[in-house]
Each structure stands twice: as C-alpha cells, then as structure tokens.
Design a protein around this motif. Structure first.
Motif, PDB file in Angstrom:
ATOM      1  N   ALA A  52      14.834  -3.096  -4.947  1.00  0.00           N
ATOM      2  CA  ALA A  52      15.266  -4.176  -4.012  1.00  0.00           C
ATOM      3  C   ALA A  52      14.970  -5.533  -4.759  1.00  0.00           C
ATOM      4  O   ALA A  52      15.879  -6.591  -4.446  1.00  0.00           O
ATOM      5  CB  ALA A  52      14.492  -3.971  -2.617  1.00  0.00           C
ATOM      6  N   LEU A  53      13.924  -5.791  -5.482  1.00  0.00           N
ATOM      7  CA  LEU A  53      13.904  -6.987  -6.107  1.00  0.00           C
ATOM      8  C   LEU A  53      14.976  -7.444  -7.230  1.00  0.00           C
ATOM      9  O   LEU A  53      15.515  -8.527  -7.337  1.00  0.00           O
ATOM     10  CB  LEU A  53      12.347  -7.151  -6.748  1.00  0.00           C
ATOM     11  N   ARG A  54      15.293  -6.109  -7.926  1.00  0.00           N
ATOM     12  CA  ARG A  54      16.147  -6.458  -9.094  1.00  0.00           C
ATOM     13  C   ARG A  54      17.599  -6.857  -8.256  1.00  0.00           C
ATOM     14  O   ARG A  54      18.315  -7.459  -8.651  1.00  0.00           O
ATOM     15  CB  ARG A  54      16.607  -5.224  -9.802  1.00  0.00           C
ATOM     16  N   LYS A  55      17.872  -6.144  -7.129  1.00  0.00           N
ATOM     17  CA  LYS A  55      19.099  -6.204  -6.501  1.00  0.00           C
ATOM     18  C   LYS A  55      19.105  -7.854  -5.889  1.00  0.00           C
ATOM     19  O   LYS A  55      20.211  -8.347  -5.771  1.00  0.00           O
ATOM     20  CB  LYS A  55      19.176  -5.402  -5.206  1.00  0.00           C
ATOM     21  N   LEU A  56      18.158  -8.294  -5.361  1.00  0.00           N
ATOM     22  CA  LEU A  56      17.876  -9.487  -4.975  1.00  0.00           C
ATOM     23  C   LEU A  56      18.233 -10.505  -6.099  1.00  0.00           C
ATOM     24  O   LEU A  56      18.970 -11.519  -5.860  1.00  0.00           O
ATOM     25  CB  LEU A  56      16.499  -9.895  -4.414  1.00  0.00           C
ATOM     26  N   VAL A  57      17.566 -10.321  -7.269  1.00  0.00           N
ATOM     27  CA  VAL A  57      17.715 -11.276  -8.401  1.00  0.00           C
ATOM     28  C   VAL A  57      19.496 -11.055  -8.712  1.00  0.00           C
ATOM     29  O   VAL A  57      20.100 -12.387  -9.250  1.00  0.00           O
ATOM     30  CB  VAL A  57      16.914 -10.733  -9.565  1.00  0.00           C
ATOM     31  N   ALA A  58      19.955  -9.804  -8.817  1.00  0.00           N
ATOM     32  CA  ALA A  58      21.364  -9.683  -9.284  1.00  0.00           C
ATOM     33  C   ALA A  58      22.338 -10.390  -8.317  1.00  0.00           C
ATOM     34  O   ALA A  58      23.269 -11.090  -8.586  1.00  0.00           O
ATOM     35  CB  ALA A  58      21.598  -8.298  -8.976  1.00  0.00           C
ATOM     36  N   THR A  59      21.974 -10.374  -7.026  1.00  0.00           N
ATOM     37  CA  THR A  59      22.727 -11.084  -5.952  1.00  0.00           C
ATOM     38  C   THR A  59      22.648 -12.570  -6.156  1.00  0.00           C
ATOM     39  O   THR A  59      23.786 -13.281  -6.113  1.00  0.00           O
ATOM     40  CB  THR A  59      22.184 -10.833  -4.415  1.00  0.00           C
ATOM     41  N   ALA A  60      21.633 -13.301  -6.549  1.00  0.00           N
ATOM     42  CA  ALA A  60      21.268 -14.660  -6.507  1.00  0.00           C
ATOM     43  C   ALA A  60      22.198 -14.989  -7.877  1.00  0.00           C
ATOM     44  O   ALA A  60      22.902 -15.961  -7.933  1.00  0.00           O
ATOM     45  CB  ALA A  60      19.948 -14.876  -6.785  1.00  0.00           C
ATOM     46  N   MET A 120      15.334 -16.595 -12.945  1.00  0.00           N
ATOM     47  CA  MET A 120      14.449 -16.187 -14.110  1.00  0.00           C
ATOM     48  C   MET A 120      13.714 -15.022 -13.862  1.00  0.00           C
ATOM     49  O   MET A 120      13.191 -14.761 -12.709  1.00  0.00           O
ATOM     50  CB  MET A 120      13.341 -17.230 -14.096  1.00  0.00           C
ATOM     51  N   SER A 121      13.690 -14.287 -14.885  1.00  0.00           N
ATOM     52  CA  SER A 121      12.645 -13.041 -15.032  1.00  0.00           C
ATOM     53  C   SER A 121      11.905 -12.630 -15.841  1.00  0.00           C
ATOM     54  O   SER A 121      12.211 -13.296 -17.109  1.00  0.00           O
ATOM     55  CB  SER A 121      13.801 -11.930 -14.731  1.00  0.00           C
ATOM     56  N   GLY A 122      10.525 -12.284 -15.981  1.00  0.00           N
ATOM     57  CA  GLY A 122       9.722 -12.382 -17.086  1.00  0.00           C
ATOM     58  C   GLY A 122       8.222 -12.491 -16.573  1.00  0.00           C
ATOM     59  O   GLY A 122       7.975 -12.677 -15.524  1.00  0.00           O
ATOM     60  N   VAL A 123       7.398 -12.425 -17.507  1.00  0.00           N
ATOM     61  CA  VAL A 123       5.919 -12.457 -17.259  1.00  0.00           C
ATOM     62  C   VAL A 123       5.741 -14.107 -17.185  1.00  0.00           C
ATOM     63  O   VAL A 123       6.225 -14.717 -17.592  1.00  0.00           O
ATOM     64  CB  VAL A 123       5.109 -12.174 -18.397  1.00  0.00           C
ATOM     65  N   LEU A 124       5.049 -14.408 -16.029  1.00  0.00           N
ATOM     66  CA  LEU A 124       4.633 -15.597 -15.682  1.00  0.00           C
ATOM     67  C   LEU A 124       3.482 -15.993 -16.519  1.00  0.00           C
ATOM     68  O   LEU A 124       2.284 -15.318 -16.717  1.00  0.00           O
ATOM     69  CB  LEU A 124       4.104 -15.993 -14.197  1.00  0.00           C
ATOM     70  N   VAL A 137      11.731 -17.804  -4.395  1.00  0.00           N
ATOM     71  CA  VAL A 137      11.408 -16.266  -4.146  1.00  0.00           C
ATOM     72  C   VAL A 137      10.778 -16.017  -5.303  1.00  0.00           C
ATOM     73  O   VAL A 137      11.388 -15.746  -6.335  1.00  0.00           O
ATOM     74  CB  VAL A 137      12.813 -15.342  -3.798  1.00  0.00           C
ATOM     75  N   LEU A 138       9.437 -15.462  -5.066  1.00  0.00           N
ATOM     76  CA  LEU A 138       8.678 -14.805  -6.099  1.00  0.00           C
ATOM     77  C   LEU A 138       8.344 -13.245  -5.751  1.00  0.00           C
ATOM     78  O   LEU A 138       8.224 -12.975  -4.832  1.00  0.00           O
ATOM     79  CB  LEU A 138       7.319 -15.588  -6.360  1.00  0.00           C
ATOM     80  N   ALA A 162       6.774  -9.526  -7.558  1.00  0.00           N
ATOM     81  CA  ALA A 162       6.203  -9.148  -8.753  1.00  0.00           C
ATOM     82  C   ALA A 162       6.616  -7.561  -8.944  1.00  0.00           C
ATOM     83  O   ALA A 162       6.798  -6.676  -8.018  1.00  0.00           O
ATOM     84  CB  ALA A 162       4.676  -9.104  -8.593  1.00  0.00           C
ATOM     85  N   ASP A 163       7.145  -6.965 -10.069  1.00  0.00           N
ATOM     86  CA  ASP A 163       7.489  -5.868 -10.454  1.00  0.00           C
ATOM     87  C   ASP A 163       6.416  -4.683 -10.038  1.00  0.00           C
ATOM     88  O   ASP A 163       6.256  -3.623  -9.744  1.00  0.00           O
ATOM     89  CB  ASP A 163       7.900  -5.551 -11.718  1.00  0.00           C
ATOM     90  N   SER A 164       5.069  -5.310 -10.187  1.00  0.00           N
ATOM     91  CA  SER A 164       3.701  -4.460 -10.118  1.00  0.00           C
ATOM     92  C   SER A 164       3.328  -4.367  -8.472  1.00  0.00           C
ATOM     93  O   SER A 164       2.342  -3.729  -8.241  1.00  0.00           O
ATOM     94  CB  SER A 164       2.596  -4.787 -10.922  1.00  0.00           C
ATOM     95  N   ASP A 165       4.332  -4.809  -7.478  1.00  0.00           N
ATOM     96  CA  ASP A 165       3.817  -4.899  -6.200  1.00  0.00           C
ATOM     97  C   ASP A 165       3.799  -3.365  -5.756  1.00  0.00           C
ATOM     98  O   ASP A 165       4.539  -2.858  -5.891  1.00  0.00           O
ATOM     99  CB  ASP A 165       4.748  -5.748  -5.351  1.00  0.00           C
ATOM    100  N   GLU A 166       2.502  -3.016  -5.252  1.00  0.00           N
ATOM    101  CA  GLU A 166       2.384  -1.541  -4.810  1.00  0.00           C
ATOM    102  C   GLU A 166       2.526  -1.311  -3.161  1.00  0.00           C
ATOM    103  O   GLU A 166       2.278  -0.261  -2.890  1.00  0.00           O
ATOM    104  CB  GLU A 166       1.070  -1.090  -5.137  1.00  0.00           C
ATOM    105  N   ARG A 167       2.994  -2.314  -2.512  1.00  0.00           N
ATOM    106  CA  ARG A 167       3.115  -2.072  -1.136  1.00  0.00           C
ATOM    107  C   ARG A 167       4.187  -1.256  -0.818  1.00  0.00           C
ATOM    108  O   ARG A 167       5.343  -1.448  -1.590  1.00  0.00           O
ATOM    109  CB  ARG A 167       3.456  -3.494  -0.334  1.00  0.00           C
ATOM    110  N   ALA A 168       4.112  -0.571   0.219  1.00  0.00           N
ATOM    111  CA  ALA A 168       5.361   0.415   0.660  1.00  0.00           C
ATOM    112  C   ALA A 168       6.493  -0.212   1.256  1.00  0.00           C
ATOM    113  O   ALA A 168       6.370  -1.585   1.656  1.00  0.00           O
ATOM    114  CB  ALA A 168       4.734   1.100   1.722  1.00  0.00           C
ATOM    115  N   VAL A 169       7.566   0.072   0.837  1.00  0.00           N
ATOM    116  CA  VAL A 169       8.998  -0.621   1.399  1.00  0.00           C
ATOM    117  C   VAL A 169       9.011  -0.128   2.832  1.00  0.00           C
ATOM    118  O   VAL A 169       8.762   0.870   3.120  1.00  0.00           O
ATOM    119  CB  VAL A 169      10.067  -0.353   0.680  1.00  0.00           C
ATOM    120  N   VAL A 170       9.460  -1.059   3.786  1.00  0.00           N
ATOM    121  CA  VAL A 170       9.778  -0.948   5.207  1.00  0.00           C
ATOM    122  C   VAL A 170      10.876  -0.130   5.227  1.00  0.00           C
ATOM    123  O   VAL A 170      12.041  -0.442   4.706  1.00  0.00           O
ATOM    124  CB  VAL A 170       9.715  -2.388   5.810  1.00  0.00           C
TER     125      VAL A 170
END
Length: 99
Positions: free
Chosen positions: A8-16, A24-28, A58-59, A61-69
């Motif tokens: 979902a994050l990748r799709k959001l970035v691609a849409t933007a 921007m994508s990468g390590v902060l 919009v920020l 993180a790829d490492s976000d472990e929360r469940a997708v709704v």
C-alpha cells in the motif's frame, strides 16, 4: 500483513509520482552537517525550496508492523485493503467508458 502495508505504501508513492508530485524514498538520516536526508536526497534543501507553500507530507516506514485494516464495501459487500473497493472502482471505470 506487513507485506500488505508495504504494498500500500509503494502504491501511494507510485500514485504520487504519476501525479508529478515530488517523492523521496530511502533511509532517513542526518549527515555530519546536521542536514536531513532521505536516501541520497537532501530533505533540508527540498523543504527550504518550498517555504511559504501549503504542503502535505506523508511518511511511511517499510518496517511498520501494524496490521492493515480490512474494510467491507458498503456497495458490494466484498472485503478490501485499499482506500476504495477495487471491484467497485473497476466497475465505475468500465461503466463510464474509460476501459
């Protein structure tokens, strides 16, 4: 579920990106001069170039472990994880003659 959130994050970035927004994508990180960077891009310069503009940031993180709704569509009753039901969206596009 982690892979769904990452997708979902990748799709959001691609849409933007497709809408010609700056992305921007990468390590902060912060370099030795105290300048913020995302990957190799200087975030400080980018922010300075947009002073005085109304912005949305919009920020994610790829490492976000929360469940997708998982939502249930009020129109067709299908479950989905995107921002809108992909089945109903496809039908709207088809019925409007864009596909």
């Amino acid at each position: 579920m982690k892979s769904l959130r990452r997708a979902a994050l990748r799709k959001l970035v691609a849409t933007a990106y497709e809408m010609d927004f700056d992305t921007m994508s990468g390590v902060l990180s912060v370099d030795e001069n105290g300048r913020w960077k995302i990957g190799n891009q200087d975030l400080t310069n980018w922010l300075n170039a947009h002073i005085g503009e109304e912005m949305s940031l919009v920020l994610g993180a790829d490492s976000d472990e929360r469940a997708v709704v998982i939502r249930t569509c009020r129109t067709c009753g299908r479950d989905y994880t995107d921002m809108e039901c992909p089945h109903c969206r496809a039908n709207r596009i088809r019925l409007r003659g864009r596909a």
